[in-house]
Scaffold this motif. Structure first.
Motif, PDB file in Angstrom:
ATOM      1  N   PRO A 184     -13.924   7.897 -10.522  1.00 19.80           N
ATOM      2  CA  PRO A 184     -12.728   9.036  -9.858  1.00 19.80           C
ATOM      3  C   PRO A 184     -12.144   8.339  -8.625  1.00 19.80           C
ATOM      4  CG  PRO A 184     -15.257   9.471  -9.622  1.00 19.80           C
ATOM      5  CD  PRO A 184     -15.128   8.814 -10.630  1.00 19.80           C
ATOM      6  N   LEU A 185     -13.063   7.556  -8.161  1.00 12.77           N
ATOM      7  CA  LEU A 185     -12.420   6.594  -7.092  1.00 12.77           C
ATOM      8  C   LEU A 185     -11.148   5.745  -7.268  1.00 12.77           C
ATOM      9  CD1 LEU A 185     -12.291   6.030  -3.736  1.00 12.77           C
ATOM     10  CD2 LEU A 185     -14.392   4.323  -4.463  1.00 12.77           C
ATOM     11  N   GLU A 186     -11.400   5.292  -8.578  1.00 10.87           N
ATOM     12  CA  GLU A 186     -10.178   4.302  -9.114  1.00 10.87           C
ATOM     13  C   GLU A 186      -9.019   5.239  -9.324  1.00 10.87           C
ATOM     14  OE1 GLU A 186     -11.558   3.033 -12.809  1.00 10.87           O
ATOM     15  OE2 GLU A 186     -13.076   1.344 -11.873  1.00 10.87           O
ATOM     16  N   ARG A 187      -9.169   6.593  -9.951  1.00  9.86           N
ATOM     17  CA  ARG A 187      -8.055   7.571 -10.058  1.00  9.86           C
ATOM     18  C   ARG A 187      -7.644   7.967  -8.700  1.00  9.86           C
ATOM     19  NH1 ARG A 187      -8.061   9.274 -15.377  1.00  9.86           N
ATOM     20  NH2 ARG A 187      -5.919   9.955 -14.697  1.00  9.86           N
ATOM     21  N   ALA A 188      -8.383   7.938  -7.754  1.00 13.08           N
ATOM     22  CA  ALA A 188      -8.000   8.831  -6.279  1.00 13.08           C
ATOM     23  C   ALA A 188      -7.011   7.484  -5.687  1.00 13.08           C
ATOM     24  CB  ALA A 188      -9.085   8.900  -5.666  1.00 13.08           C
ATOM     25  N   ARG A 189      -7.544   6.234  -5.983  1.00 11.72           N
ATOM     26  CA  ARG A 189      -6.536   5.073  -5.498  1.00 11.72           C
ATOM     27  C   ARG A 189      -5.176   5.142  -5.918  1.00 11.72           C
ATOM     28  NH1 ARG A 189      -6.667   2.799  -1.151  1.00 11.72           N
ATOM     29  NH2 ARG A 189      -4.749   3.711  -1.240  1.00 11.72           N
ATOM     30  N   GLU A 190      -5.188   5.424  -7.425  1.00 13.14           N
ATOM     31  CA  GLU A 190      -3.914   5.438  -8.190  1.00 13.14           C
ATOM     32  C   GLU A 190      -3.095   6.565  -7.654  1.00 13.14           C
ATOM     33  OE1 GLU A 190      -2.464   6.617 -12.603  1.00 13.14           O
ATOM     34  OE2 GLU A 190      -4.696   5.894 -12.439  1.00 13.14           O
ATOM     35  N   GLY A 235       2.025   7.427  -1.953  1.00 14.36           N
ATOM     36  CA  GLY A 235       2.359   6.766  -0.647  1.00 14.36           C
ATOM     37  C   GLY A 235       1.571   7.273   0.486  1.00 14.36           C
ATOM     38  N   LEU A 236       0.350   7.825   0.119  1.00 18.48           N
ATOM     39  CA  LEU A 236      -0.141   8.510   1.352  1.00 18.48           C
ATOM     40  C   LEU A 236      -1.539   8.022   1.416  1.00 18.48           C
ATOM     41  CD1 LEU A 236       0.542  12.274   0.522  1.00 18.48           C
ATOM     42  CD2 LEU A 236       1.582  10.784   2.597  1.00 18.48           C
ATOM     43  N   PRO A 237      -2.328   8.020   2.470  1.00 24.11           N
ATOM     44  CA  PRO A 237      -3.358   7.351   3.022  1.00 24.11           C
ATOM     45  C   PRO A 237      -4.586   8.071   2.106  1.00 24.11           C
ATOM     46  CG  PRO A 237      -2.925   8.637   4.711  1.00 24.11           C
ATOM     47  CD  PRO A 237      -1.805   8.682   4.055  1.00 24.11           C
ATOM     48  N   LEU A 238      -5.749   7.570   1.721  1.00 22.40           N
ATOM     49  CA  LEU A 238      -7.007   8.112   0.887  1.00 22.40           C
ATOM     50  C   LEU A 238      -7.941   8.327   1.873  1.00 22.40           C
ATOM     51  CD1 LEU A 238      -8.436   8.529  -1.461  1.00 22.40           C
ATOM     52  CD2 LEU A 238      -8.843   6.217  -1.779  1.00 22.40           C
ATOM     53  N   MET A 239      -8.724   9.343   2.017  1.00 24.13           N
ATOM     54  CA  MET A 239     -10.263   9.625   2.792  1.00 24.13           C
ATOM     55  C   MET A 239     -11.153   9.564   1.757  1.00 24.13           C
ATOM     56  SD  MET A 239     -11.357  12.723   5.164  1.00 24.13           S
ATOM     57  CE  MET A 239     -10.453  12.380   6.665  1.00 24.13           C
ATOM     58  N   GLU A 250     -18.966  -1.027  -3.416  1.00 17.22           N
ATOM     59  CA  GLU A 250     -18.247  -0.494  -4.609  1.00 17.22           C
ATOM     60  C   GLU A 250     -17.385   0.137  -3.978  1.00 17.22           C
ATOM     61  OE1 GLU A 250     -20.771   0.034  -8.467  1.00 17.22           O
ATOM     62  OE2 GLU A 250     -21.865   0.895  -6.815  1.00 17.22           O
ATOM     63  N   VAL A 251     -17.491   1.141  -3.099  1.00 19.30           N
ATOM     64  CA  VAL A 251     -16.631   1.760  -2.356  1.00 19.30           C
ATOM     65  C   VAL A 251     -15.367   0.973  -1.713  1.00 19.30           C
ATOM     66  CG1 VAL A 251     -15.999   3.672  -0.582  1.00 19.30           C
ATOM     67  CG2 VAL A 251     -17.910   4.091  -2.507  1.00 19.30           C
ATOM     68  N   ALA A 252     -15.951   0.077  -0.734  1.00 21.49           N
ATOM     69  CA  ALA A 252     -15.165  -0.649   0.012  1.00 21.49           C
ATOM     70  C   ALA A 252     -14.149  -1.316  -0.931  1.00 21.49           C
ATOM     71  CB  ALA A 252     -15.883  -1.660   0.754  1.00 21.49           C
ATOM     72  N   ALA A 253     -14.403  -1.893  -1.911  1.00 15.93           N
ATOM     73  CA  ALA A 253     -13.252  -2.469  -2.731  1.00 15.93           C
ATOM     74  C   ALA A 253     -11.989  -1.625  -2.910  1.00 15.93           C
ATOM     75  CB  ALA A 253     -13.929  -2.906  -4.048  1.00 15.93           C
ATOM     76  N   TYR A 254     -12.075  -0.232  -2.909  1.00 17.76           N
ATOM     77  CA  TYR A 254     -10.930   0.403  -3.026  1.00 17.76           C
ATOM     78  C   TYR A 254     -10.377   0.797  -1.709  1.00 17.76           C
ATOM     79  CZ  TYR A 254     -12.489   0.606  -7.913  1.00 17.76           C
ATOM     80  OH  TYR A 254     -12.946   0.318  -9.138  1.00 17.76           O
ATOM     81  N   LEU A 255     -10.924   0.614  -0.660  1.00  9.01           N
ATOM     82  CA  LEU A 255     -10.084   0.936   0.684  1.00  9.01           C
ATOM     83  C   LEU A 255      -9.096  -0.203   1.028  1.00  9.01           C
ATOM     84  CD1 LEU A 255     -13.532   1.987   2.396  1.00  9.01           C
ATOM     85  CD2 LEU A 255     -11.903   3.409   1.290  1.00  9.01           C
ATOM     86  N   ARG A 256      -8.073   0.469   1.732  1.00  4.85           N
ATOM     87  CA  ARG A 256      -6.786  -0.270   1.871  1.00  4.85           C
ATOM     88  C   ARG A 256      -6.625  -0.086   3.779  1.00  4.85           C
ATOM     89  NH1 ARG A 256      -8.236  -1.694  -2.130  1.00  4.85           N
ATOM     90  NH2 ARG A 256      -7.257  -1.889  -3.901  1.00  4.85           N
ATOM     91  N   ASP A 258      -6.174   3.673   5.208  1.00  5.09           N
ATOM     92  CA  ASP A 258      -7.321   4.668   4.664  1.00  5.09           C
ATOM     93  C   ASP A 258      -8.121   5.134   5.642  1.00  5.09           C
ATOM     94  OD1 ASP A 258      -5.876   4.403   2.193  1.00  5.09           O
ATOM     95  OD2 ASP A 258      -7.491   2.897   1.226  1.00  5.09           O
ATOM     96  N   ILE A 259      -8.927   6.040   5.417  1.00  2.00           N
ATOM     97  CA  ILE A 259      -9.996   6.827   6.326  1.00  2.00           C
ATOM     98  C   ILE A 259     -11.133   6.716   5.613  1.00  2.00           C
ATOM     99  CG2 ILE A 259     -10.738   8.694   7.684  1.00  2.00           C
ATOM    100  CD1 ILE A 259      -7.538   9.660   7.365  1.00  2.00           C
ATOM    101  N   LEU A 260     -12.414   6.008   6.152  1.00  2.00           N
ATOM    102  CA  LEU A 260     -13.510   6.019   5.799  1.00  2.00           C
ATOM    103  C   LEU A 260     -14.340   7.177   6.356  1.00  2.00           C
ATOM    104  CD1 LEU A 260     -15.818   5.129   3.808  1.00  2.00           C
ATOM    105  CD2 LEU A 260     -16.509   3.319   5.644  1.00  2.00           C
ATOM    106  N   THR A 261     -14.579   8.286   6.103  1.00  2.00           N
ATOM    107  CA  THR A 261     -15.300   9.518   6.776  1.00  2.00           C
ATOM    108  C   THR A 261     -16.983   9.463   6.853  1.00  2.00           C
ATOM    109  OG1 THR A 261     -15.023  11.691   7.653  1.00  2.00           O
ATOM    110  CG2 THR A 261     -15.069  11.328   4.968  1.00  2.00           C
ATOM    111  N   HIS A 262     -17.703   9.951   7.641  1.00  2.00           N
ATOM    112  CA  HIS A 262     -19.102   9.828   7.398  1.00  2.00           C
ATOM    113  C   HIS A 262     -19.398   8.406   8.033  1.00  2.00           C
ATOM    114  CE1 HIS A 262     -18.620  13.812   6.264  1.00  2.00           C
ATOM    115  NE2 HIS A 262     -18.452  13.854   4.944  1.00  2.00           N
ATOM    116  N   CYS A 263     -18.616   7.900   8.669  1.00  2.00           N
ATOM    117  CA  CYS A 263     -18.843   6.288   9.143  1.00  2.00           C
ATOM    118  C   CYS A 263     -20.116   5.977   9.746  1.00  2.00           C
ATOM    119  CB  CYS A 263     -17.680   5.837   9.684  1.00  2.00           C
ATOM    120  SG  CYS A 263     -17.608   6.301  11.418  1.00  2.00           S
TER     121      CYS A 263
END
Length: 398
Positions: free
Chosen positions: A181-187, A193-197, A209-215, A218-223
Motif C-alpha cells: 500500500p505504501l508503494e501505491r500511496a507513493r504512486e 504532485g502532492l506530499p505524502l504523509m 522499508e518505509v524510508a525507501a519511499y520517502l522524498r 514528505d512528512i514522517l509523522t509519529h517521528c
C-alpha cells in the motif's frame, strides 16, 4: 510594519501584548490593527481612537493562530474524529489538517459536513484507502481499497482542500500485505504532485522499508514514537537514512496521539541535535482525553524538554504552514488573514506524561485565552462527549 496611513481606522486593535511570530521574525511588545479580517498594522502603539473594538492583551503572548499538521476531525463518520471548532476556541488552533480520515468514497461527506460549515480553516490529506478511517485500523488489509485512479480523481476535484496523501503503515493497518500500500500511496502522491504523509508505529514493516519511499517534502509523522519502527537504531543513535532524508527536506512531525510519543525517544533525539520540524497533536476521540489533551499541552511538553518558546511556536505555525504549501497561514505579517491566538505562559510545577505514562516535570505551561479567525473571536462551545467506543487504554486512565 504598518502599511497604513496614520488616520486609517481598524475594526479591532489588540493592544499591549508580547507579539511572537518566529516565522516572520517578529518579537516584541506591539499593537495589532485588524481590518476586514486581515492584519493591517503592527506598531509599537496604535491610537485606540482609531479602533472600533479593543482587546487588551497586556501581560499575554500574541501569536499567529496555530496550524495543527495532524488531526482527525471527521466527527460522526469515523472512529477517530472530534469536532474542531469547540477545541479550536480553547486551544488557539485556527488551521486544522485532517490526515486520512476520509478516503475517496467518504471525502464528499467530509467536504460538505465538516469543512464547509467549520469556523476554523479545515484542510485534508486524502487516505489512499478508499474507505478512510471508518474503523480504528485495517484500512489497507484489502487491496481492493487501494484505488489510485479513484483517489486521483477525488484529488483533482478538491484541490482547494486536499493538500496531500496519507498512508498509515504498521502491522495493524497493513495486516500482512507489507509495503505494497505504501508503494501505491507513493504512486498516487507522485501522480497528483502532492506530499505524502506516512504514519509509523509497530512493525512489520520496518522503518528502513518505509524510508525507501520517502522524498523531500514528505512528512514522517509519529517521528518520536517508542514503537519498533522508531527512527533510533539499537545503539540509540538517529538512523543515518532518516538524518539524511531530513537534511534533504523530509519533515519530521510529532503526531503525539494516544500511542506515538515517547519522552525517552524525544530526549535522545534532542541530545543529538535532531529537532522535530513540526509539532502536531494527532488529536482524536481518545487523545483528547489525555495524556495528549490538545496542542498547547503538547507544545508545553517540548518547553519542558528544553526547547525555547520561539522554537516551539514556529513548529506549530510557520513551519506546518510551509509543509502544506500555505505560507499565507501561520503568520502575522501585514496583509495576512487575522488568525490569532492569545496566551498566558503560566509558571509553576507541572507534570506531563507521554503515551506510556512516563512523566516529566516542567516549569511552564501555555494556556490559550482567546482565539480569532479572520479577526473574529471564536466562541467557547461545549464539546461532545466521547463516542461509546472511545475508551482509553487501561494504563492511561487517570
Amino acid at each position: 510594519m504598518s502599511g497604513q496611513g496614520a488616520g486609517e481606522r481598524f475594526d479591532l486593535v489588540i493592544r499591549g501584548g508580547e507579539v511572537l511570530d518566529p516565522g516572520a521574525g517578529i518579537q516584541g511588545r506591539f499593537d495589532l490593527g485588524i481590518r476586514d479580517g486581515r492584519v493591517a498594522a503592527i506598531e509599537p502603539e496604535i491610537d485606540l481612537a482609531r479602533a472600533e473594538r479593543v482587546i487588551d492583551a497586556t501581560g499575554q503572548i500574541v501569536t499567529p493562530g496555530l496550524v495543527d499538521l495532524h488531526t482527525h476531525i471527521y466527527w460522526g463518520a469515523t472512529y477517530w474524529g472530534i469536532e474542531a471548532d469547540p477545541v479550536a476556541a480553547r486551544s488557539g488552533v485556527t488551521t486544522w489538517l485532517d490526515v486520512g480520515s476520509a478516503g475517496a468514497y467518504s471525502f464528499p461527506g467530509f467536504r460538505r459536513y465538516i469543512a464547509e460549515p467549520s469556523r476554523c480553516r479545515v484542510f485534508a490529506l486524502l487516505n489512499l484507502s478508499s474507505i478512510g478511517l471508518i474503523a480504528p485500523t485495517w484500512e489497507f488489509a484489502n487491496p481492493d481499497y487501494w484505488d489510485v485512479d479513484l483517489a486521483a480523481k477525488i484529488v483533482e476535484a478538491n484541490r482547494d482542500l486536499i493538500l496531500g496523501i496519507k498512508a498509515r503503515i504498521d502491522r495493524n493497518t497493513t495486516r500482512g500485505v507489507g509495503v505494497r500500500p505504501l508503494e501505491r500511496a507513493r504512486e498516487l502522491a507522485d501522480r497528483v504532485g502532492l506530499p505524502l504523509m506516512v504514519h509509523v508505529s509497530w512493525g512489520p514493516p520496518t522503518i528502513d522499508e518505509v524510508a525507501a519511499y520517502l522524498r523531500p517534502g514528505d512528512i514522517l509523522t509519529h517521528c518520536f514514537t517508542g514503537g519498533d519502527m522508531r527512527i533510533l537504531g539499537e545503539d540509540g543513535r538517529v538512523l543515518p537514512v532518516i538524518r539524511d532524508l531530513q537534511e534533504r527536506g523530509l519533515i519530521l512531525d510529532i503526531g503525539h496521539g494516544t500511542g506515538s510519543f515517547s519522552f525517552a525517544v524525544a530526549e535522545a533525539m534532542l541530545e543529538q541535535g535532531v529537532l522535530p520540524d513540526t509539532i502536531s497533536s494527532d488529536i482524536h476521540q481518545l487523545a483528547v482525553q489525555g495524556p495528549m489533551y490538545d496542542l498547547p499541552t503538547t507544545l508545553s511538553k517540548f518547553l519542558a524538554l528544553g526547547m525555547s518558546l520561539p522554537e516551539v511556536i514556529e513548529r506549530a505555525t510557520a513551519r506546518p504552514a510551509a509543509a502544506i504549501r500555505r505560507p499565507d497561514l501561520g503568520t502575522l505579517r501585514v496583509g495576512s488573514v487575522a488568525d490569532i491566538a492569545l496566551w498566558r505562559l503560566e509558571e509553576g510545577d507541572f507534570v506531563f506524561h507521554d503515551v506510556g505514562m512516563d512523566e516529566r516535570r516542567g516549569t511552564q505551561r501555555l494556556v490559550n485565552t482567546l482565539t480569532l479567525v479572520d479577526g473574529q473571536v471564536l466562541p467557547r462551545l461545549p464539546e461532545r462527549p466521547p463516542h461509546v467506543w472511545a475508551v482509553l487504554p487501561e494504563h492511561q486512565r487517570r
